[in-house]
Design a protein around this motif. Structure first.
Motif, PDB file in Angstrom:
ATOM      1  N   GLN A   1     -10.713   4.682  -0.352  1.00  0.00           N
ATOM      2  CA  GLN A   1      -9.415   4.059  -0.578  1.00  0.00           C
ATOM      3  C   GLN A   1      -9.418   2.615  -0.085  1.00  0.00           C
ATOM      4  O   GLN A   1      -8.784   1.747  -0.678  1.00  0.00           O
ATOM      5  CB  GLN A   1      -8.311   4.851   0.133  1.00  0.00           C
ATOM      6  CG  GLN A   1      -7.993   6.161  -0.540  1.00  0.00           C
ATOM      7  CD  GLN A   1      -6.624   6.678  -0.118  1.00  0.00           C
ATOM      8  OE1 GLN A   1      -5.765   5.915   0.299  1.00  0.00           O
ATOM      9  NE2 GLN A   1      -6.460   8.003  -0.237  1.00  0.00           N
ATOM     10  N   LYS A   2     -10.143   2.370   1.006  1.00  0.00           N
ATOM     11  CA  LYS A   2     -10.214   1.004   1.529  1.00  0.00           C
ATOM     12  C   LYS A   2     -10.875   0.067   0.536  1.00  0.00           C
ATOM     13  O   LYS A   2     -10.404  -1.040   0.299  1.00  0.00           O
ATOM     14  CB  LYS A   2     -10.992   1.020   2.862  1.00  0.00           C
ATOM     15  CG  LYS A   2     -11.085  -0.362   3.509  1.00  0.00           C
ATOM     16  CD  LYS A   2     -11.854  -0.299   4.812  1.00  0.00           C
ATOM     17  CE  LYS A   2     -11.951  -1.703   5.413  1.00  0.00           C
ATOM     18  NZ  LYS A   2     -12.745  -1.686   6.683  1.00  0.00           N
ATOM     19  N   ARG A   3     -11.979   0.564  -0.073  1.00  0.00           N
ATOM     20  CA  ARG A   3     -12.672  -0.284  -1.049  1.00  0.00           C
ATOM     21  C   ARG A   3     -11.808  -0.528  -2.283  1.00  0.00           C
ATOM     22  O   ARG A   3     -11.783  -1.616  -2.830  1.00  0.00           O
ATOM     23  CB  ARG A   3     -13.988   0.391  -1.471  1.00  0.00           C
ATOM     24  CG  ARG A   3     -14.795  -0.449  -2.454  1.00  0.00           C
ATOM     25  CD  ARG A   3     -15.378  -1.678  -1.760  1.00  0.00           C
ATOM     26  NE  ARG A   3     -15.958  -2.599  -2.719  1.00  0.00           N
ATOM     27  CZ  ARG A   3     -15.338  -3.658  -3.227  1.00  0.00           C
ATOM     28  NH1 ARG A   3     -14.091  -3.943  -2.826  1.00  0.00           N
ATOM     29  NH2 ARG A   3     -15.956  -4.464  -4.051  1.00  0.00           N
ATOM     30  N   PHE A   4     -11.055   0.498  -2.673  1.00  0.00           N
ATOM     31  CA  PHE A   4     -10.156   0.352  -3.812  1.00  0.00           C
ATOM     32  C   PHE A   4      -9.048  -0.652  -3.504  1.00  0.00           C
ATOM     33  O   PHE A   4      -8.690  -1.484  -4.337  1.00  0.00           O
ATOM     34  CB  PHE A   4      -9.569   1.724  -4.175  1.00  0.00           C
ATOM     35  CG  PHE A   4      -8.603   1.663  -5.324  1.00  0.00           C
ATOM     36  CD1 PHE A   4      -9.023   1.315  -6.598  1.00  0.00           C
ATOM     37  CD2 PHE A   4      -7.251   1.963  -5.134  1.00  0.00           C
ATOM     38  CE1 PHE A   4      -8.132   1.262  -7.669  1.00  0.00           C
ATOM     39  CE2 PHE A   4      -6.357   1.900  -6.193  1.00  0.00           C
ATOM     40  CZ  PHE A   4      -6.797   1.550  -7.462  1.00  0.00           C
ATOM     41  N   TYR A   5      -8.573  -0.602  -2.259  1.00  0.00           N
ATOM     42  CA  TYR A   5      -7.502  -1.518  -1.837  1.00  0.00           C
ATOM     43  C   TYR A   5      -8.030  -2.952  -1.835  1.00  0.00           C
ATOM     44  O   TYR A   5      -7.342  -3.888  -2.265  1.00  0.00           O
ATOM     45  CB  TYR A   5      -7.015  -1.109  -0.451  1.00  0.00           C
ATOM     46  CG  TYR A   5      -5.661  -1.669  -0.099  1.00  0.00           C
ATOM     47  CD1 TYR A   5      -5.528  -2.953   0.440  1.00  0.00           C
ATOM     48  CD2 TYR A   5      -4.508  -0.919  -0.301  1.00  0.00           C
ATOM     49  CE1 TYR A   5      -4.282  -3.458   0.756  1.00  0.00           C
ATOM     50  CE2 TYR A   5      -3.254  -1.423   0.019  1.00  0.00           C
ATOM     51  CZ  TYR A   5      -3.152  -2.695   0.549  1.00  0.00           C
ATOM     52  OH  TYR A   5      -1.921  -3.192   0.847  1.00  0.00           O
ATOM     53  N   GLU A   6      -9.274  -3.150  -1.332  1.00  0.00           N
ATOM     54  CA  GLU A   6      -9.872  -4.482  -1.323  1.00  0.00           C
ATOM     55  C   GLU A   6     -10.089  -5.010  -2.741  1.00  0.00           C
ATOM     56  O   GLU A   6      -9.911  -6.197  -3.014  1.00  0.00           O
ATOM     57  CB  GLU A   6     -11.204  -4.433  -0.560  1.00  0.00           C
ATOM     58  CG  GLU A   6     -11.055  -4.209   0.926  1.00  0.00           C
ATOM     59  CD  GLU A   6     -12.397  -4.004   1.628  1.00  0.00           C
ATOM     60  OE1 GLU A   6     -13.415  -3.877   0.890  1.00  0.00           O
ATOM     61  OE2 GLU A   6     -12.416  -3.987   2.878  1.00  0.00           O
TER      62      GLU A   6
ATOM     63  N   ASN B   1     -11.525   7.897  -9.197  1.00  0.00           N
ATOM     64  CA  ASN B   1     -12.737   8.161  -8.415  1.00  0.00           C
ATOM     65  C   ASN B   1     -12.580   7.821  -6.939  1.00  0.00           C
ATOM     66  O   ASN B   1     -13.576   7.785  -6.190  1.00  0.00           O
ATOM     67  CB  ASN B   1     -13.906   7.364  -8.993  1.00  0.00           C
ATOM     68  CG  ASN B   1     -14.265   7.812 -10.397  1.00  0.00           C
ATOM     69  OD1 ASN B   1     -14.314   9.021 -10.645  1.00  0.00           O
ATOM     70  ND2 ASN B   1     -14.536   6.860 -11.266  1.00  0.00           N
ATOM     71  N   VAL B   2     -11.351   7.478  -6.541  1.00  0.00           N
ATOM     72  CA  VAL B   2     -11.113   7.194  -5.121  1.00  0.00           C
ATOM     73  C   VAL B   2     -11.405   8.454  -4.300  1.00  0.00           C
ATOM     74  O   VAL B   2     -10.956   9.560  -4.669  1.00  0.00           O
ATOM     75  CB  VAL B   2      -9.675   6.699  -4.912  1.00  0.00           C
ATOM     76  CG1 VAL B   2      -9.357   6.590  -3.407  1.00  0.00           C
ATOM     77  CG2 VAL B   2      -9.483   5.340  -5.568  1.00  0.00           C
ATOM     78  N   ASN B   3     -12.118   8.266  -3.136  1.00  0.00           N
ATOM     79  CA  ASN B   3     -12.551   9.339  -2.241  1.00  0.00           C
ATOM     80  C   ASN B   3     -13.642  10.220  -2.832  1.00  0.00           C
ATOM     81  O   ASN B   3     -14.040  11.210  -2.233  1.00  0.00           O
ATOM     82  CB  ASN B   3     -11.389  10.234  -1.786  1.00  0.00           C
ATOM     83  CG  ASN B   3     -10.457   9.504  -0.816  1.00  0.00           C
ATOM     84  OD1 ASN B   3     -10.886   8.571  -0.125  1.00  0.00           O
ATOM     85  ND2 ASN B   3      -9.202   9.914  -0.781  1.00  0.00           N
ATOM     86  N   ASN B   4     -14.073   9.880  -4.028  1.00  0.00           N
ATOM     87  CA  ASN B   4     -15.237  10.553  -4.596  1.00  0.00           C
ATOM     88  C   ASN B   4     -16.416   9.576  -4.612  1.00  0.00           C
ATOM     89  O   ASN B   4     -17.417   9.775  -3.910  1.00  0.00           O
ATOM     90  CB  ASN B   4     -14.957  11.061  -6.002  1.00  0.00           C
ATOM     91  CG  ASN B   4     -13.958  12.225  -5.986  1.00  0.00           C
ATOM     92  OD1 ASN B   4     -13.929  13.012  -5.049  1.00  0.00           O
ATOM     93  ND2 ASN B   4     -13.148  12.307  -7.036  1.00  0.00           N
ATOM     94  N   ASP B   5     -16.317   8.536  -5.419  1.00  0.00           N
ATOM     95  CA  ASP B   5     -17.373   7.525  -5.496  1.00  0.00           C
ATOM     96  C   ASP B   5     -17.052   6.310  -4.634  1.00  0.00           C
ATOM     97  O   ASP B   5     -17.954   5.608  -4.182  1.00  0.00           O
ATOM     98  CB  ASP B   5     -17.582   7.087  -6.939  1.00  0.00           C
ATOM     99  CG  ASP B   5     -18.071   8.231  -7.814  1.00  0.00           C
ATOM    100  OD1 ASP B   5     -18.701   9.148  -7.271  1.00  0.00           O
ATOM    101  OD2 ASP B   5     -17.800   8.183  -9.040  1.00  0.00           O
ATOM    102  N   ILE B   6     -15.739   6.009  -4.492  1.00  0.00           N
ATOM    103  CA  ILE B   6     -15.332   4.862  -3.691  1.00  0.00           C
ATOM    104  C   ILE B   6     -14.250   5.312  -2.725  1.00  0.00           C
ATOM    105  O   ILE B   6     -13.511   6.283  -2.981  1.00  0.00           O
ATOM    106  CB  ILE B   6     -14.827   3.698  -4.553  1.00  0.00           C
ATOM    107  CG1 ILE B   6     -13.618   4.132  -5.390  1.00  0.00           C
ATOM    108  CG2 ILE B   6     -15.910   3.150  -5.469  1.00  0.00           C
ATOM    109  CD1 ILE B   6     -12.962   3.000  -6.125  1.00  0.00           C
TER     110      ILE B   6
END
Length: 456
Positions: free
Chosen positions: A67-72, A60-65
Motif C-alpha cells: 500500500q505504501k508503494r501504491f501511495y507513493e 494487486n495492492v498487498n499482493n505484488d505491491i
C-alpha cells in the motif's frame, strides 16, 4: 417617428458587410466547437487510460505491491508539474487526495452508478472529471480523476490573437468588398437611369444595354427594352391614327366648306346648283357621321371588358340569317352561301356577333371588283372553340399588307378608290374578338378571294 432610410449604396454596403461578418463569426465559432470536441475526446481518452492503469494496479495492492508503494506512486503521478489530480475515498475515509485548491469546487460523489466523464469550468478554466470504482486490498473505493484541458486552453491562448487579427482583417476586406459590390451595382443602375433619361429627352430610339451576365439587372433591362418597343409601336400607331383621322375628317370638311361657299355666292339664283350642292353637303355630313360613329365604336371596344362568366350561349344561325336578310334588301345582287353546323352554339353577345358579320360582309361587298359577288359564311365547331369564316371572291389583299389591314385607318392602296371606307372596321373586329379571348386571322390571294376567320 420613422427612421431615416439610408441611400441604397450605404444600405447594400451595410447588409453585405453584415453578411460577411456573420460568415466569419460562424466560421470562427465552428472552428472552436470542432477543436473543443476533439480536445474533449483526447482528454477523455487520457483519463480513461489513467483510470485503467490505477484500477489494474490497485487490485494487486498487498499482493505484488504494498500500500505504501501504491501511495507513493499516486504522489508521483500527481506531482506539482502534473495536469492530473486524484482523490480516492469511501464513505468513511479519504484514502488519497492530491493537494490542490480545485477540490473545493468538486465535492465527493457518493451516488455512484457507473463510470462517467464530465466537463466543468473552474475559475474560467476547462477541466475533465472522471468518477469510477476502484479496489484496494479487497476494499471498495471511489476515485475521482481531474485533468485540466491544457490543450484547449493553449489553443485558445494562441488562437484568440490570430482570430482577432483575422476578424479585423476580414472586417476590413469585407467592408472593401461590400463597397465594391455596392458601387458596381449602383453604377449599373446609374447607366440604366441615364438611358431612361435619354429616352425621356430624345425619344424612343435609345435602349438599355444588356451586359450578358443574365442576372436580375439584365432581366430588368430586357423587360424594360421590351416595354419601350411596345410603347414605341403604340406611339407610332397613335401618331398614325391622329394623322389618318385628320386626313379622313379633312376631306369631307373641305368639301362641305367648298359647297357652302358656292351656295352662299350663287345658290340663291341658281336652283339647280343649290340642290346639287345641298345633296353633296348631306352626303359629306353622312360621311362625317359614319367616321365619328366608327371612331366611337372603336373607342368603346378598346375600353370594354367582357365578363365571359355572364355571357350566355346563343344560336349564331339566327344572327347570320338576320344580317343576310338585311343585306339582301340593300344589295340584292349578292349571293350568300351558308354552311352552319346543326345545334352549334357560341358564347358571345348577339350584338357583337352581328357587328362582326356586318364588318366582314360590308368589306366583302366594298372591295369586290366582280360582277357576281359571292360571300360564303361558315360556322363550325373545333374542339372547345367555334370558328366563324367569311370568304368572298373579291379583289384580295397583297401578302405584304395582311399584317397591316387591322390597324386603325389603314387602307390598302387599291381600296382607296372607295371614298366611303375609312379602314376602321377590321380594327373594331379585332378588338371585339380580343375581348372574348379569341383569335382572328386573314388569308387572301389577289383577284381571287379574301377569307377572314375568327375563333371564339
Amino acid at each position: 417617428m420613422k427612421s431615416k432610410k439610408l441611400p441604397i449604396f450605404l444600405e447594400i454596403t451595410r447588409k453585405s458587410f453584415f453578411v460577411i461578418v456573420l460568415i466569419l463569426v460562424i466560421y470562427a465559432i465552428t472552428q472552436l466547437i470542432i477543436f473543443g470536441t476533439f480536445t474533449n475526446d483526447y482528454e477523455r481518452d487520457l483519463l480513461t487510460n489513467t483510470y485503467q492503469s490505477l484500477s489494474n494496479l490497485s487490485e494487486n495492492v498487498n499482493n505484488d505491491i504494498s500500500q505504501k508503494r501504491f501511495y507513493e506512486y499516486l504522489e508521483e503521478l500527481t506531482a506539482d508539474d502534473s495536469d492530473e489530480y486524484i482523490r480516492i475515498y469511501s464513505n468513511d475515509e479519504i484514502y488519497f487526495e492530491t493537494k490542490s485548491d480545485v477540490w473545493q469546487y468538486i465535492k465527493p460523489n457518493y451516488k455512484y452508478d457507473q463510470n462517467k466523464v464530465e466537463s466543468k469550468f473552474i475559475e474560467f478554466e476547462p477541466y475533465m472529471i472522471m468518477t469510477g470504482k476502484i479496489q484496494i486490498d479487497n476494499s471498495e473505493y471511489l476515485i475521482q480523476i481531474i485533468r485540466e484541458n491544457d490543450l484547449f486552453d493553449d489553443f485558445i491562448e494562441g488562437y484568440l490573437p490570430t482570430l482577432g487579427l483575422t476578424l479585423i482583417l476580414g472586417l476590413i476586406l469585407s467592408a472593401i468588398g461590400a463597397m465594391y459590390v455596392s458601387k458596381n451595382f449602383i453604377n449599373r443602375l446609374r447607366k440604366f437611369i441615364t438611358t431612361m433619361n435619354e429616352i425621356k429627352e430624345k425619344g424612343f430610339n435609345a435602349r438599355a444595354e444588356v451586359s450578358g451576365f443574365n442576372d436580375e439587372i439584365d432581366k430588368m433591362k430586357i423587360v424594360f427594352n421590351s416595354m419601350m418597343d411596345d410603347l414605341e409601336d403604340a406611339f407610332e400607331d397613335q401618331s398614325r391614327f391622329v394623322s389618318d383621322a385628320s386626313h379622313e375628317l379633312k376631306t369631307p370638311l373641305t368639301a362641305l366648306q367648298g359647297h357652302l361657299n358656292l351656295i352662299k355666292r350663287w345658290g340663291k339664283n341658281d336652283k339647280e346648283r343649290l340642290e346639287k350642292s345641298i345633296d353633296i353637303c348631306l352626303n359629306e355630313v353622312e360621311r362625317l357621321k359614319k367616321i365619328v360613329n366608327d371612331m366611337l365604336l372603336l373607342s368603346k371596344t378598346e375600353k370594354e371588358e367582357v365578363d365571359l362568366s355572364k355571357i350566355d350561349e346563343i344560336n349564331p344561325k339566327i344572327i347570320v340569317e338576320e344580317v343576310i336578310e338585311h343585306y339582301n334588301i340593300l344589295n340584292p345582287n349578292v349571293k350568300y352561301i351558308t354552311s352552319i353546323e346543326d345545334n352549334i352554339k357560341m358564347k358571345i353577345d348577339p350584338n357583337d356577333l352581328k357587328q362582326l358579320l356586318i364588318i366582314f360582309i360590308d368589306n366583302s361587298i366594298k372591295y369586290n371588283n366582280k360582277e357576281n359577288i359571292e360571300i360564303e359564311i361558315k360556322l363550325i365547331r373545333l374542339d372547345d372553340k367555334t370558328k366563324l369564316e367569311v370568304k368572298d371572291n373579291g379583289m384580295g389583299i397583297p401578302k405584304d399588307e395582311l399584317n397591316n389591314v387591322m390597324k386603325r385607318f389603314y387602307k390598302v392602296d387599291k381600296s382607296r378608290v372607295k371614298n366611303n371606307s375609312f379602314g376602321i372596321g377590321l380594327s373594331i373586329a379585332s378588338r371585339i374578338v380580343n375581348n372574348y379571348n379569341g383569335q382572328i386571322s386573314i388569308d387572301s390571294e389577289l383577284d381571287k378571294y379574301t377569307t377572314i376567320s375568327i375563333y371564339i
